[in-house]
Design a protein around this motif. Structure first.
Motif, PDB file in Angstrom:
ATOM      1  N   SER A  67       0.817  -1.218   0.000  1.00 16.12           N
ATOM      2  CA  SER A  67       0.000   0.000   0.000  1.00 16.12           C
ATOM      3  C   SER A  67       0.854   1.274   0.000  1.00 16.12           C
ATOM      4  O   SER A  67       0.334   2.370  -0.170  1.00 16.12           O
ATOM      5  CB  SER A  67      -0.921   0.002   1.223  1.00 16.12           C
ATOM      6  OG  SER A  67      -0.159  -0.053   2.421  1.00 16.12           O
ATOM      7  N   LYS A  91       6.000  10.583  -9.767  1.00 17.50           N
ATOM      8  CA  LYS A  91       4.844  10.763 -10.655  1.00 17.50           C
ATOM      9  C   LYS A  91       4.601   9.562 -11.571  1.00 17.50           C
ATOM     10  O   LYS A  91       3.509   9.405 -12.136  1.00 17.50           O
ATOM     11  CB  LYS A  91       5.044  12.020 -11.511  1.00 17.50           C
ATOM     12  CG  LYS A  91       6.230  11.967 -12.454  1.00 17.50           C
ATOM     13  CD  LYS A  91       6.380  13.240 -13.248  1.00 17.50           C
ATOM     14  CE  LYS A  91       7.610  13.233 -14.141  1.00 17.50           C
ATOM     15  NZ  LYS A  91       7.618  12.128 -15.120  1.00 17.50           N
ATOM     16  N   PHE A  93       4.866   6.261 -10.657  1.00 18.96           N
ATOM     17  CA  PHE A  93       4.548   5.021  -9.955  1.00 18.96           C
ATOM     18  C   PHE A  93       3.199   4.424 -10.367  1.00 18.96           C
ATOM     19  O   PHE A  93       3.117   3.242 -10.716  1.00 18.96           O
ATOM     20  CB  PHE A  93       4.566   5.242  -8.433  1.00 18.96           C
ATOM     21  CG  PHE A  93       5.919   5.029  -7.825  1.00 18.96           C
ATOM     22  CD1 PHE A  93       6.219   3.864  -7.144  1.00 18.96           C
ATOM     23  CD2 PHE A  93       6.908   5.984  -7.958  1.00 18.96           C
ATOM     24  CE1 PHE A  93       7.467   3.658  -6.600  1.00 18.96           C
ATOM     25  CE2 PHE A  93       8.161   5.798  -7.418  1.00 18.96           C
ATOM     26  CZ  PHE A  93       8.446   4.632  -6.729  1.00 18.96           C
ATOM     27  N   ASP A  94       2.130   5.229 -10.303  1.00 17.19           N
ATOM     28  CA  ASP A  94       0.788   4.705 -10.576  1.00 17.19           C
ATOM     29  C   ASP A  94       0.669   4.193 -12.004  1.00 17.19           C
ATOM     30  O   ASP A  94       0.088   3.124 -12.255  1.00 17.19           O
ATOM     31  CB  ASP A  94      -0.265   5.784 -10.325  1.00 17.19           C
ATOM     32  CG  ASP A  94      -0.472   6.042  -8.844  1.00 17.19           C
ATOM     33  OD1 ASP A  94      -0.050   5.188  -8.033  1.00 17.19           O
ATOM     34  OD2 ASP A  94      -1.025   7.100  -8.498  1.00 17.19           O
ATOM     35  N   LYS A  97       2.709   0.898 -12.349  1.00 11.25           N
ATOM     36  CA  LYS A  97       2.082  -0.204 -11.616  1.00 11.25           C
ATOM     37  C   LYS A  97       0.866  -0.736 -12.379  1.00 11.25           C
ATOM     38  O   LYS A  97       0.698  -1.961 -12.535  1.00 11.25           O
ATOM     39  CB  LYS A  97       1.678   0.244 -10.218  1.00 11.25           C
ATOM     40  CG  LYS A  97       1.055  -0.882  -9.390  1.00 11.25           C
ATOM     41  CD  LYS A  97       0.766  -0.439  -7.965  1.00 11.25           C
ATOM     42  CE  LYS A  97       0.169  -1.599  -7.165  1.00 11.25           C
ATOM     43  NZ  LYS A  97      -0.083  -1.228  -5.751  1.00 11.25           N
ATOM     44  N   LYS A  98       0.016   0.162 -12.864  1.00  8.91           N
ATOM     45  CA  LYS A  98      -1.171  -0.258 -13.619  1.00  8.91           C
ATOM     46  C   LYS A  98      -0.774  -1.027 -14.869  1.00  8.91           C
ATOM     47  O   LYS A  98      -1.399  -2.032 -15.224  1.00  8.91           O
ATOM     48  CB  LYS A  98      -2.010   0.965 -13.985  1.00  8.91           C
ATOM     49  CG  LYS A  98      -2.762   1.570 -12.811  1.00  8.91           C
ATOM     50  CD  LYS A  98      -3.510   2.826 -13.230  1.00  8.91           C
ATOM     51  CE  LYS A  98      -4.192   3.474 -12.012  1.00  8.91           C
ATOM     52  NZ  LYS A  98      -4.850   4.754 -12.375  1.00  8.91           N
TER      53      LYS A  98
END
Length: 384
Positions: A67, A91, A93-94, A97-98
């Motif tokens: 998390s 900036k 990371f998201d 990861k997706k």
């Protein structure tokens, strides 16, 4: 062999080296070492897909359950010495990861970084070492820990691939940011698996990992000119080889003496020996002498590239001699002693093959390298 360069173990290439001809003779007479080696290479090929599947599933779960990925990343950067080259922008990371969590993207990246001689050539070795330990202890219950110990160390070895590709920027250019994201999780997964085998094994891994990072730092500082290219500094940088494989060797005996010390010597010195051959191979593949490396050190020190590569081969023999000394510590009845003897022959052939290829078939490269070295020496003298 089971690696990216299987072709160098074809009959016509084995005939080109002294070690290769010995390998052929052992194969013809079905020598015990040859049969054991073939057994473990075949086993590793059979087990490889299952290992990749476990790696993918477990890595996916580690990433998904985290998390606080930014905190995980920062802790990793701190642990490896604060290298900014391996840092990923917050900036990104998201998005990354997706991307990795859908389709077969994570599986593809794992396959890419597993496409490494270092990983593929050590897979059968770890199985053999662990089986040798179980036989030595005469305790089949120890087999329950085998998967965690072997998987953990293979995954830890695999971590060196994306880290090197990020720093060198010479492979998988389009995936380097994804590798920056994955690195902390690969290390976490390796630690989880190794810790399952016991505290002594985990502590030894931690010590070896820190030593390997120390060696990698020496390597980097020579590469960028912070440290001079000296014999002592090169020896320190080679901790990146001996710490990784030596520690794995210790832990294939669950870090139990005296076998752990014997395994350490054999694996650490064999790894350093392969490092020499890898530097010769890299010179051919990349059309340049790696910095830092034994070929570069010897070539600059002697002023002769031809002598530099010859001395590198001799250096590899000195490492291999120390690896073979480990065999003399084992009783003749030790189950995998013939395997290790044959393994060290394959290491010798690997180095001899690439040296032979360079001096026999690539005179153009030797000429180019000599011009580059002459220029380096001239520039160094002008600075002095």
């Amino acid at each position: 062999m089971s690696g990216k360069d299987d072709f160098i173990f074809k009959k016509n290439n084995l005939l080109k080296t002294s070690s290769g001809r010995k390998i052929l003779k052992k194969g013809i007479i079905n020598d015990k070492g040859y049969l054991q080696f073939k057994k473990y290479v075949d086993l590793s090929k059979k087990e490889y897909d299952d290992f990749v599947s476990r790696f993918q599933t477990d890595l996916y779960n580690v990433i998904k359950s985290d998390s606080l990925p930014l905190v995980t990343h920062e802790e990793f950067i701190k642990e490896i010495g604060g290298s900014q080259d391996l840092r990923l922008e917050a900036k990104d990371f998201d998005i990354i990861k997706k991307k990795l969590m859908i389709d077969n993207n994570l599986f593809d990246r794992i396959r890419r970084i597993l496409n490494s001689n270092f990983v593929k050539m050590t897979f059968p070795v770890f199985y053999a070492l662990y089986d040798g330990y179980v036989s030595f202890k005469k305790d089949q219950e120890l087999l329950k820990k085998r998967l965690d110990v072997i998987d953990g160390h293979l995954i830890a070895i695999d971590l060196s691939e994306p880290m090197d590709r990020i720093i060198d920027k010479d492979e998988d250019i389009n995936y380097l940011d994804e590798y920056k994201f994955l690195n902390p999780y690969i290390l976490l997964l390796a630690k989880q698996k190794i810790s399952n085998a016991g505290n002594d094994i985990y502590r030894e891994f931690e010590n070896g990992f820190r030593s390997a990072l120390d060696g990698q730092q020496f390597d980097y500082e020579m590469k960028v000119g912070i440290r001079d290219l000296t014999y002592e500094n090169l020896d320190q940088s080679y901790k990146k080889y001996r710490a990784i494989l030596g520690t794995a060797g210790k832990n294939m005996s669950l870090n139990q003496k005296p076998l752990s010390e014997i395994y350490y010597i054999g694996m650490a010195k064999a790894a350093e020996c392969v490092g020499c051959g890898n530097e010769i191979q890299d010179a051919i593949v990349t059309n340049g002498i790696k910095s830092p490396s034994w070929p570069l050190f010897y070539s600059i020190t002697t002023g002769s590239v031809k002598k530099g590569f010859k001395l590198t081969l001799e250096k590899s023999y000195s490492y291999l001699s120390e690896a073979n000394s480990a065999l003399n510590m084992l009783d003749d009845e030790f189950e995998i002693k013939p395997f290790l003897s044959f393994l060290f022959l394959t290491v010798g052939h690997y180095n001899e093959f690439w040296y032979h290829d360079l001096v026999s078939n690539r005179m153009d490269l030797l000429t180019k390298f000599q011009k580059d070295i002459d220029k380096k020496i001239l520039n160094h003298k002008s600075v002095d």
